[in-house]
Design an enzyme around this catalytic site. Structure first.
Site: not given
Ligand code: ADP
Length: 190
Positions: A17-18, A20-24, A91
């Site tokens: 996913g993009l 900031g999508a929430g993967k980590t 990816s």
């Molecule tokens: P990625 O790994 O995809 O780049 P991150 O997990 O680093 O994304 O960041 C996602 C951000 O969005 C975090 O700051 C997290 O707290 C926030 N967030 C808000 N709502 C959600 C959710 N439902 N699931 C995952 N992350 C969320």
């Protein structure tokens, strides 16, 4: 598939996913639970892999594909040896994700971590979107580089509609449903 029939088998949870999508965020919650309930867990995070295994690679399509194939190669080795593998990597290209899927086979679980670009940009966890929109960072996925969404992911998570806890619960439930984990009724089900 009956409960428990794959208990002890390795698998790869592939979060795509993009930025900031929430993967980590979701992967970390799942990791904690798997460490308690499964045992052998390895995490391959795209950002970290780029500082070692894929050091020196850039963001051209070729380099992105190489990065994903390397992660997929390691994930496959670990999966075959009974490890729970968690991959978080943008990816962006379908073809190479599908190649990894073919290599790993049935133990590959593709998880599309989906949030609208505006939501990711609004979160701007690492301050990257600001730089991407201003052109300071070129070839930024979703802004100035493509993201090809999965067509038939095992799980499709919309992080603007559910909490990270709820998403993580769905991932764990999937593993229970497909027999990789014994269901633990009471665990984290407050
Ligand atoms: P990625 O790994 O995809 O780049 P991150 O997990 O680093 O994304 O960041 C996602 C951000 O969005 C975090 O700051 C997290 O707290 C926030 N967030 C808000 N709502 C959600 C959710 N439902 N699931 C995952 N992350 C969320």
């Amino acid at each position: 598939m009956e409960y428990g029939t794959r208990v002890g088998r390795g698998f790869t949870l592939w979060f795509t996913g993009l930025s900031g999508a929430g993967k980590t965020t979701i992967a970390e919650i799942v990791e904690k639970e798997l460490r308690q309930r499964f045992g052998k867990v390895e995490v391959l995070d795209g950002d970290i892999v780029r500082t070692n295994l894929s050091k020196g690679l850039g963001f051209s399509r070729e380099d992105r594909d190489t990065n994903v194939l390397r992660i997929g190669f390691v994930a496959d080795l670990l999966t075959r040896n009974g490890v729970a593998v968690i991959v978080s990597a943008i990816s962006p290209f379908k073809e190479v994700r599908d190649q990894v899927r073919r290599n790993i086979g049935e133990d590959f679980v593709e998880i599309f971590v989906d949030a609208p670009l505006e939501v990711c940009a609004e979160r701007d966890v690492k301050g990257l979107y600001k730089k991407a929109f201003s052109g300071e960072i070129p070839q930024f996925t979703g802004v100035s580089d493509p993201y090809e969404p999965p067509v038939a992911p095992e799980l499709h998570i919309k992080t603007d509609e559910e909490t990270a806890q709820e998403s993580a619960r769905r991932v764990v439930s999937y593993l229970e449903e497909y027999g990789y984990l014994e269901p633990v009724e009471a665990l984290n089900r407050a």
